[in-house]
Design a protein around this motif. Structure first.
Motif, PDB file in Angstrom:
ATOM      1  N   ASP A  32       0.855  -1.180   0.000  1.00 45.63           N
ATOM      2  CA  ASP A  32       0.000   0.000   0.000  1.00 45.63           C
ATOM      3  C   ASP A  32       0.893   1.232   0.000  1.00 45.63           C
ATOM      4  OD1 ASP A  32      -2.035   1.779   0.162  1.00 45.63           O
ATOM      5  OD2 ASP A  32      -2.554   1.329   2.251  1.00 45.63           O
ATOM      6  N   GLU A  33       0.878   1.986  -1.082  1.00 50.39           N
ATOM      7  CA  GLU A  33       1.772   3.137  -1.183  1.00 50.39           C
ATOM      8  C   GLU A  33       1.381   4.264  -0.241  1.00 50.39           C
ATOM      9  OE1 GLU A  33      -1.326   3.487  -4.434  1.00 50.39           O
ATOM     10  OE2 GLU A  33       0.021   1.938  -3.769  1.00 50.39           O
ATOM     11  N   PHE A  34       0.160   4.279   0.250  1.00 45.39           N
ATOM     12  CA  PHE A  34      -0.256   5.315   1.190  1.00 45.39           C
ATOM     13  C   PHE A  34       0.086   4.953   2.633  1.00 45.39           C
ATOM     14  CE2 PHE A  34      -3.141   5.836  -2.446  1.00 45.39           C
ATOM     15  CZ  PHE A  34      -2.781   7.117  -2.798  1.00 45.39           C
ATOM     16  N   ALA A  35       0.418   3.700   2.887  1.00 42.70           N
ATOM     17  CA  ALA A  35       0.762   3.279   4.242  1.00 42.70           C
ATOM     18  C   ALA A  35       2.232   3.496   4.553  1.00 42.70           C
ATOM     19  CB  ALA A  35       0.407   1.804   4.438  1.00 42.70           C
ATOM     20  N   VAL A  36       3.018   3.955   3.603  1.00 44.17           N
ATOM     21  CA  VAL A  36       4.445   4.147   3.805  1.00 44.17           C
ATOM     22  C   VAL A  36       4.700   5.314   4.751  1.00 44.17           C
ATOM     23  CG1 VAL A  36       6.614   4.704   2.650  1.00 44.17           C
ATOM     24  CG2 VAL A  36       5.010   3.153   1.579  1.00 44.17           C
ATOM     25  N   GLN A  37       3.961   6.393   4.597  1.00 47.17           N
ATOM     26  CA  GLN A  37       4.171   7.582   5.415  1.00 47.17           C
ATOM     27  C   GLN A  37       2.813   8.105   5.869  1.00 47.17           C
ATOM     28  OE1 GLN A  37       6.165  10.663   3.339  1.00 47.17           O
ATOM     29  NE2 GLN A  37       6.314  12.008   5.076  1.00 47.17           N
ATOM     30  N   ARG A  38       2.775   8.514   7.122  1.00 47.06           N
ATOM     31  CA  ARG A  38       1.519   9.055   7.639  1.00 47.06           C
ATOM     32  C   ARG A  38       1.257  10.409   7.022  1.00 47.06           C
ATOM     33  NH1 ARG A  38       1.012   9.286  13.820  1.00 47.06           N
ATOM     34  NH2 ARG A  38      -0.627  10.617  13.033  1.00 47.06           N
ATOM     35  N   GLN A  39       0.021  10.667   6.742  1.00 53.01           N
ATOM     36  CA  GLN A  39      -0.374  11.964   6.205  1.00 53.01           C
ATOM     37  C   GLN A  39      -0.554  12.938   7.362  1.00 53.01           C
ATOM     38  OE1 GLN A  39      -0.627  12.808   3.044  1.00 53.01           O
ATOM     39  NE2 GLN A  39      -0.064  10.784   2.341  1.00 53.01           N
ATOM     40  N   ALA A  40       0.039  14.109   7.254  1.00 48.97           N
ATOM     41  CA  ALA A  40      -0.098  15.129   8.287  1.00 48.97           C
ATOM     42  C   ALA A  40      -1.522  15.680   8.253  1.00 48.97           C
ATOM     43  CB  ALA A  40       0.894  16.250   8.062  1.00 48.97           C
TER      44      ALA A  40
END
Length: 137
Positions: A32-40
């Motif tokens: 999951d490319e969105f699970a790599v970094q948390r969104q601020a």
């Protein structure tokens, strides 16, 4: 004979393909490319009275790359110490044409003699080989 060979070929290939994966061809686990970094979280700016910049005006915090590199390496400029300010004030400013004056053939120089030349040309070391002249010369 042809039917038997085809049946053996289909059976063998289905056995080989069934050993290749768990879950089938279209049920793979993908990263999951969105699970790599948390969104601020979105934050509303505290000042709503901001004025948009004038078109073509430089940005107020825009600095050159050299200034940014110096700031990153050496930090912000520090105030001068009292000793440094005193020495700078006593020394004064250099003459504007000092380089031209020094390179001029009419500039008077002082010949310090062979002793100074020997001291300047002496090899570096810890002084074990140093000797003094006897007799006061």
């Amino acid at each position: 004979m042809r039917k038997t060979t085809g049946l053996i070929l289909v059976t063998t290939s289905s056995l080989l393909l069934s050993a290749c994966g768990g879950g089938g061809l279209f049920n793979r686990q993908r990263p999951d490319e969105f699970a790599v970094q948390r969104q601020a979280p979105l934050v509303i700016p505290p000042d709503f009275a901001l004025v948009p910049p004038a078109p073509g005006a430089p940005r107020p915090n825009d600095t050159s790359a050299a200034a940014q590199a110096q700031s990153a390496l050496f930090g912000a400029p520090q105030p001068r110490s009292g000793v440094e300010s005193t020495v700078g004030n006593k020394a004064g400013l250099a003459a504007p044409a000092i380089r031209s004056t020094v390179g001029d053939s009419q500039t008077n120089t002082v010949d310090k003699g062979e002793v100074v030349r020997d001291i300047v040309a002496a090899p570096e070391g810890d002084g074990r080989e140093a000797q003094t002249k006897a007799g006061g010369n």
